[in-house]
Write a protein that holds these residues in place. Sequence first.
Motif, PDB file in Angstrom:
ATOM      1  N   ASN A 188       0.819  -1.211   0.000  1.00  0.00           N
ATOM      2  CA  ASN A 188       0.000   0.000   0.000  1.00  0.00           C
ATOM      3  C   ASN A 188       0.854   1.264   0.000  1.00  0.00           C
ATOM      4  N   LEU A 189       1.962   1.223   0.738  1.00  0.00           N
ATOM      5  CA  LEU A 189       2.816   2.405   0.875  1.00  0.00           C
ATOM      6  C   LEU A 189       3.792   2.556  -0.289  1.00  0.00           C
ATOM      7  N   PHE A 190       4.353   1.414  -0.730  1.00  0.00           N
ATOM      8  CA  PHE A 190       5.378   1.448  -1.779  1.00  0.00           C
ATOM      9  C   PHE A 190       5.050   0.377  -2.830  1.00  0.00           C
ATOM     10  N   PRO A 191       4.006   0.575  -3.609  1.00  0.00           N
ATOM     11  CA  PRO A 191       3.552  -0.486  -4.517  1.00  0.00           C
ATOM     12  C   PRO A 191       4.586  -0.921  -5.545  1.00  0.00           C
ATOM     13  N   ARG A 192       5.296   0.032  -6.143  1.00  0.00           N
ATOM     14  CA  ARG A 192       6.251  -0.362  -7.187  1.00  0.00           C
ATOM     15  C   ARG A 192       7.453  -1.082  -6.599  1.00  0.00           C
ATOM     16  N   ALA A 193       7.925  -0.618  -5.455  1.00  0.00           N
ATOM     17  CA  ALA A 193       9.048  -1.292  -4.805  1.00  0.00           C
ATOM     18  C   ALA A 193       8.650  -2.702  -4.383  1.00  0.00           C
ATOM     19  N   THR A 194       7.403  -2.862  -3.918  1.00  0.00           N
ATOM     20  CA  THR A 194       6.929  -4.190  -3.525  1.00  0.00           C
ATOM     21  C   THR A 194       6.849  -5.109  -4.737  1.00  0.00           C
ATOM     22  N   ASP A 195       6.400  -4.581  -5.862  1.00  0.00           N
ATOM     23  CA  ASP A 195       6.413  -5.363  -7.109  1.00  0.00           C
ATOM     24  C   ASP A 195       7.806  -5.925  -7.372  1.00  0.00           C
ATOM     25  N   ARG A 196       8.791  -5.066  -7.282  1.00  0.00           N
ATOM     26  CA  ARG A 196      10.160  -5.471  -7.590  1.00  0.00           C
ATOM     27  C   ARG A 196      10.649  -6.567  -6.640  1.00  0.00           C
ATOM     28  N   VAL A 197      10.340  -6.405  -5.363  1.00  0.00           N
ATOM     29  CA  VAL A 197      10.764  -7.399  -4.374  1.00  0.00           C
ATOM     30  C   VAL A 197      10.117  -8.750  -4.665  1.00  0.00           C
ATOM     31  N   LEU A 198       8.809  -8.738  -4.910  1.00  0.00           N
ATOM     32  CA  LEU A 198       8.099  -9.993  -5.157  1.00  0.00           C
ATOM     33  C   LEU A 198       8.525 -10.625  -6.477  1.00  0.00           C
ATOM     34  N   GLU A 199       8.845  -9.808  -7.466  1.00  0.00           N
ATOM     35  CA  GLU A 199       9.339 -10.350  -8.730  1.00  0.00           C
ATOM     36  C   GLU A 199      10.672 -11.068  -8.532  1.00  0.00           C
ATOM     37  N   ALA A 200      11.495 -10.532  -7.614  1.00  0.00           N
ATOM     38  CA  ALA A 200      12.820 -11.112  -7.372  1.00  0.00           C
ATOM     39  C   ALA A 200      12.759 -12.408  -6.590  1.00  0.00           C
ATOM     40  N   VAL A 201      11.824 -12.499  -5.619  1.00  0.00           N
ATOM     41  CA  VAL A 201      11.821 -13.661  -4.718  1.00  0.00           C
ATOM     42  C   VAL A 201      10.588 -14.539  -4.879  1.00  0.00           C
ATOM     43  N   GLY A 202       9.626 -14.111  -5.697  1.00  0.00           N
ATOM     44  CA  GLY A 202       8.335 -14.800  -5.761  1.00  0.00           C
ATOM     45  C   GLY A 202       8.420 -16.258  -6.170  1.00  0.00           C
ATOM     46  N   PHE A 203       9.284 -16.580  -7.134  1.00  0.00           N
ATOM     47  CA  PHE A 203       9.373 -17.969  -7.585  1.00  0.00           C
ATOM     48  C   PHE A 203      10.061 -18.834  -6.539  1.00  0.00           C
ATOM     49  N   SER A 204      11.222 -18.433  -6.073  1.00  0.00           N
ATOM     50  CA  SER A 204      11.973 -19.252  -5.112  1.00  0.00           C
ATOM     51  C   SER A 204      11.242 -19.380  -3.781  1.00  0.00           C
ATOM     52  N   ALA A 205      10.505 -18.355  -3.388  1.00  0.00           N
ATOM     53  CA  ALA A 205       9.802 -18.386  -2.101  1.00  0.00           C
ATOM     54  C   ALA A 205       8.591 -19.312  -2.125  1.00  0.00           C
ATOM     55  N   GLN A 206       8.128 -19.684  -3.324  1.00  0.00           N
ATOM     56  CA  GLN A 206       6.901 -20.483  -3.415  1.00  0.00           C
ATOM     57  C   GLN A 206       7.124 -21.862  -4.021  1.00  0.00           C
ATOM     58  N   THR A 207       8.371 -22.252  -4.205  1.00  0.00           N
ATOM     59  CA  THR A 207       8.651 -23.570  -4.776  1.00  0.00           C
ATOM     60  C   THR A 207       9.575 -24.356  -3.858  1.00  0.00           C
ATOM     61  N   THR A 208       9.536 -25.664  -3.997  1.00  0.00           N
ATOM     62  CA  THR A 208      10.360 -26.536  -3.168  1.00  0.00           C
ATOM     63  C   THR A 208      10.694 -27.801  -3.952  1.00  0.00           C
ATOM     64  N   GLN A 209      11.772 -28.448  -3.552  1.00  0.00           N
ATOM     65  CA  GLN A 209      12.150 -29.724  -4.144  1.00  0.00           C
ATOM     66  C   GLN A 209      11.418 -30.889  -3.480  1.00  0.00           C
ATOM     67  N   LYS A 210      10.658 -30.600  -2.441  1.00  0.00           N
ATOM     68  CA  LYS A 210       9.893 -31.642  -1.757  1.00  0.00           C
ATOM     69  C   LYS A 210       8.591 -31.891  -2.505  1.00  0.00           C
ATOM     70  N   ARG A 211       8.352 -33.144  -2.793  1.00  0.00           N
ATOM     71  CA  ARG A 211       7.169 -33.525  -3.562  1.00  0.00           C
ATOM     72  C   ARG A 211       6.066 -33.977  -2.614  1.00  0.00           C
ATOM     73  N   PRO A 212       4.832 -33.494  -2.788  1.00  0.00           N
ATOM     74  CA  PRO A 212       3.749 -33.926  -1.890  1.00  0.00           C
ATOM     75  C   PRO A 212       3.376 -35.385  -2.122  1.00  0.00           C
ATOM     76  N   LYS A 213       2.795 -35.987  -1.126  1.00  0.00           N
ATOM     77  CA  LYS A 213       2.291 -37.350  -1.252  1.00  0.00           C
ATOM     78  C   LYS A 213       1.250 -37.388  -2.378  1.00  0.00           C
ATOM     79  N   PRO A 214       1.369 -38.318  -3.339  1.00  0.00           N
ATOM     80  CA  PRO A 214       0.451 -38.327  -4.485  1.00  0.00           C
ATOM     81  C   PRO A 214      -1.022 -38.339  -4.100  1.00  0.00           C
ATOM     82  N   ALA A 215      -1.359 -39.022  -3.009  1.00  0.00           N
ATOM     83  CA  ALA A 215      -2.766 -39.117  -2.608  1.00  0.00           C
ATOM     84  C   ALA A 215      -3.324 -37.783  -2.121  1.00  0.00           C
TER      85      ALA A 215
END
Length: 353
Positions: free
Chosen positions: A252-279
């Motif tokens: 809300n305060l710094f929308p463009r700066a927040t965009d940049r931060v999330l663009e930089a870390v968004g993929f790595s912060a939401q992915t993992t090498q751990k695979r969920p149980k298929p079921a």
Amino acid sequence: MAWIRLKPLSQQTIVITGASSGIGLATARAAARAGAAVFLIARNEEALAHIVEELRHRGARADYAVADVGKLEELEAAAKKAEEAFGGFDSWVNDAGTSVFGALEKLPLEDHRRLFETNYWGVVHGSTIAARALRRRGGAIINVGSVLSDRAMMLQGAYSATKHAVRAFTDALRMELEREGAPISVTLIKPSGIETPFQEHAKNLLGTPGVRIPPPAYDPRLVARAILHACAHRKREIVVGFGGHAISLMGNLFPRATDRVLEAVGFSAQTTQKRPKPARADNLHEPREDGTEKSLMRPVAPLRRTSLFLEAQLHPALTATVLAGLGALAAGALAARGQRRMPAPRRLAQRWH
């Protein structure tokens, strides 16, 4: 404006959608411990039957109905069963939800629509059913949104859109009910990242073994605490976890700066090498293995089981008193420190002579 009187939890019957795992399950257990009767709704009958058996074994009054919240006729039938089982209900919690992780351009339209059917239309269906019933006797409608109701997250764009829609719907419903004088409290709960099976149940289109919620991760029982507080106390919004709230605030305060931060870390912060149980993986279109409050995948960060930010919202008067007391103590300490540094009058006089 109507006078809204909410019963103590021990005198309530509470309907909870999405009750077969995660926040919904944590809320059902906490409500039962508080003495409330609970009526659980989800798609997974096997999990619901097991949970109800567990709650009844502990002495709770509990029942369930199988329903897809995206289908109005199924949810209406579930509400009718709740009326027959307990003679009505006092609070209705719209918690059912799922997600898809993936770029918006690569998200199949049928998945996008299905996400809205559950996350948004499920709230619409549940809220309108509850409002019709609660107009007669009063009560509470609690809708579970997200901190992403305020700030969208890349690769969860469709999920963020559903939660933005939930916030708009909840705010409009609250105003309309207040204007007509209906004795109904309407609350939006906005959790931060919560350690639930959400990350296992989400559909993954990112090409990685698994997806995860960005840290910090909070215990689902904190959200249950917020929901049950809203069942018994009139609240507009409750945010669970300062970690996610800080991102919304920064957006809300710094929308463009927040965009940049999330663009930089968004993929790595939401992915993992751990695979969920298929079921347990991908419950977007069909129910999958349920029955746990937390994810079976090992948390990526220490689980936060407390939140001073949440407590401050639940007890604002006490928080203000404590802060005022701390402020007075700090002011007194500073004043005393200043006096110790000031030369004594006699010494000052000696210096002048």
